[in-house]
Design an enzyme around this catalytic site. Sequence first.
Site, short mmCIF file in Angstrom:
data_model
loop_
_atom_site.label_atom_id
_atom_site.label_comp_id
_atom_site.label_asym_id
_atom_site.label_seq_id
_atom_site.Cartn_x
_atom_site.Cartn_y
_atom_site.Cartn_z
N HIS A 120 18.77 -45.48 -24.58
CA HIS A 120 20.06 -46.89 -25.32
C HIS A 120 19.09 -47.93 -25.05
O HIS A 120 19.12 -49.17 -25.95
CB HIS A 120 20.75 -46.80 -23.96
CG HIS A 120 21.96 -46.24 -24.22
ND1 HIS A 120 21.76 -44.57 -23.41
CD2 HIS A 120 23.23 -45.70 -25.16
CE1 HIS A 120 22.89 -43.66 -24.40
NE2 HIS A 120 24.34 -44.46 -24.95
N ASN A 176 31.10 -38.62 -24.49
CA ASN A 176 30.30 -38.08 -25.41
C ASN A 176 30.05 -36.75 -24.95
O ASN A 176 28.42 -36.54 -24.61
CB ASN A 176 28.76 -38.99 -26.10
CG ASN A 176 28.80 -38.89 -27.22
OD1 ASN A 176 28.47 -37.60 -27.43
ND2 ASN A 176 27.50 -39.10 -27.90
N HIS A 210 54.48 -40.35 -31.42
CA HIS A 210 54.55 -41.91 -30.85
C HIS A 210 52.57 -41.78 -30.09
O HIS A 210 52.76 -43.23 -30.42
CB HIS A 210 54.34 -41.07 -29.24
CG HIS A 210 56.00 -40.65 -28.87
ND1 HIS A 210 57.34 -41.58 -28.66
CD2 HIS A 210 56.59 -39.46 -28.45
CE1 HIS A 210 57.93 -40.46 -28.54
NE2 HIS A 210 58.27 -39.84 -28.46
N TYR A 240 19.08 -32.44 -16.53
CA TYR A 240 20.23 -32.13 -15.13
C TYR A 240 19.65 -30.51 -14.67
O TYR A 240 18.57 -30.72 -13.87
CB TYR A 240 21.13 -32.00 -15.20
CG TYR A 240 21.67 -31.76 -14.12
CD1 TYR A 240 21.54 -33.15 -12.96
CD2 TYR A 240 22.79 -30.98 -13.52
CE1 TYR A 240 22.57 -32.59 -11.37
CE2 TYR A 240 22.90 -30.97 -12.15
CZ TYR A 240 22.94 -31.82 -11.35
OH TYR A 240 23.82 -31.43 -10.44
N HIS A 277 25.70 -35.44 -23.84
CA HIS A 277 25.92 -34.67 -22.19
C HIS A 277 25.68 -33.61 -22.31
O HIS A 277 25.14 -33.28 -21.93
CB HIS A 277 27.51 -34.96 -22.24
CG HIS A 277 27.48 -34.31 -20.73
ND1 HIS A 277 28.07 -32.92 -20.44
CD2 HIS A 277 28.00 -35.22 -19.18
CE1 HIS A 277 27.85 -32.82 -19.68
NE2 HIS A 277 27.42 -33.98 -18.31
N ARG A 315 30.44 -37.75 -18.41
CA ARG A 315 30.74 -35.96 -18.92
C ARG A 315 31.77 -35.87 -20.30
O ARG A 315 31.57 -35.09 -21.08
CB ARG A 315 31.58 -35.88 -17.80
CG ARG A 315 30.61 -35.47 -16.69
CD ARG A 315 30.90 -33.56 -15.61
NE ARG A 315 31.87 -33.92 -15.51
CZ ARG A 315 33.07 -34.81 -14.10
NH1 ARG A 315 31.89 -34.96 -13.23
NH2 ARG A 315 34.11 -35.48 -13.08
N ASN A 348 33.57 -38.63 -14.27
CA ASN A 348 34.60 -38.31 -15.47
C ASN A 348 34.43 -38.50 -16.70
O ASN A 348 33.75 -38.39 -17.61
CB ASN A 348 36.05 -37.94 -15.17
CG ASN A 348 36.50 -37.34 -15.54
OD1 ASN A 348 36.34 -36.04 -16.11
ND2 ASN A 348 37.27 -37.74 -16.54
N SER A 359 18.67 -41.27 -20.04
CA SER A 359 19.18 -42.17 -20.86
C SER A 359 19.32 -44.15 -20.68
O SER A 359 19.71 -44.33 -21.98
CB SER A 359 20.84 -41.53 -20.48
OG SER A 359 22.24 -42.41 -21.27
#
Length: 531
Positions: A443, A404, A120, A416, A408, A401, A398, A439
């Site tokens: 970017h 990528n 499927h 962090y 991350h 996280r 989420n 980030s």
Amino acid sequence: MATTGTANGLHHRHSSQSLPSNEISSQDETPADCQEHLRQLRKHVEKVKAEVLEQVQGQLGDLLDKVLTHSIQTFTQRELPSASDAKPTNNNNSRSHKMDDGKVFAARQSILDELFEISHIRTIYHVFIAAMFLFIFSTLAVDYIDQGRLVLEFDLLCYAFGKLPTVLWSWLLMFSYTLAVPYQALVLWGVSFHGCPSKLALSLGAGLALAALQGAVLGLFPIYVVIHYQLPPASRFIVILEQIRFLMKSYSFIRENVPLVLRNPPKEGEVIRFPTFSSYLYFLFCPTLIYRESYPRNPYIRWNYVGVTFAKILACLFYGYFILVRLCIPVFRNENNRPFSTRTLVLTVFNATLPGMLILLLAFYAFLHCWLNAFAEMLRFADRMFYKDWWNSTSFANYYRTWNVVVHDWLYYYGYRDFLWLSTRKFRTAAMLSVFLVSAVVHEYAFTMGFGFFYPVMFCLFAVFGVLFHFTLTDKRKSPVWNIMMWTCLFIGQGVQVCLYGQEFYAQVHCPRTGRGFWELVTPRSWNCSF
């Protein structure tokens, strides 16, 4: 024998009486009814199978991560004694030990490779292939109607990837520097550190010297190449993205090995042990930004898989080309004839949502799945978790996280978590905001250098809307409605990016700047350009 027969007869009568009425009546059903029941049963089994696979996959992945992390922690405590071994254990030590736990690598497939084994899901993949053929046929048909002949030119691709020899020699210089200098800097510092009377001065001097070299070769040199040689957009992105990758790789190598040198002084007569040069060379090519001296490896290379994967990358490239030619360029050509207005902006954003989302999916599949899996296969790199099931996310927390995992992990462990360690775990919100800011800046830097103009769309999307969605659409929201909300926001966000960058690109071409003033450089040309 009689007793046995009687018992069997009683058992048969009892079984017949205990059967439900529908089971008894099923003996009188026609073959067509039986086939219909079989079809319904197969559909139900397929549905249950998909649900079970989805649940088991997530639970087994989490369980495997926990087991492997616990095993490595146990091995580290047993084999690598630290300063905490000579002191009583307390809560602070246990918390700091958890902060020191790093990423665990394990042999696992990419999710799409597993999903494509289900017929499927494979059908959805076939639908995208059919759409690509439709774009090709429509392009041929339009060219035949307009010009009276079949034309399939790729002038846009030739322009975008122009000046590749310049890209190649600049990449070789950046790679050679990254291969030699960070490794030798670590060795020279490590050899002198434990015998130096002024360790702080040595460390500061070595750190400043390496930072200056990094800034010159991996910082200014790529910018000089991009601007001086006036590289086209795709070639610009290759140089800039490789610049960022080499910076992240070299930082990870230094960051992972400096603490080992500090914690393990050599005993008398021993020579300090450094990571092998071959492991560092392997790390520069393998698809991860977290350095380890060894990774899980597959026993052999599937060259058929490598060939098919690179063919898919090429197909995605042409797919993106046809999307731009058929869905984007005609819109921007028509809209840029008019003055900038709210009406024009809104109409162009909604016209750009579909091609923007298709480009996002193509970029994800071509790079995060195909490109990384191709290099992982050639290097026998076994951990293929470059992304997770981001498409099922019900929150942007989420999504960030799982979209990528490679980037991350780098941001989490070196941004962090190190921020929390320096602040003794007091400023979690500040640590999270710092990661978003880094980030957003990176970017925006990549897009500014790639397109050749400053238009802070990516910075606003990451630093403003990204932070807002992260704190409002949290992991507590589990309803499928929030998954729909996430996809809606992604569609709109991609439409905004394609619309604004497309309009500005055409405005920069048709309305070039007349001066070099600061405000003229940072003011978008599309705001006051019409042609």
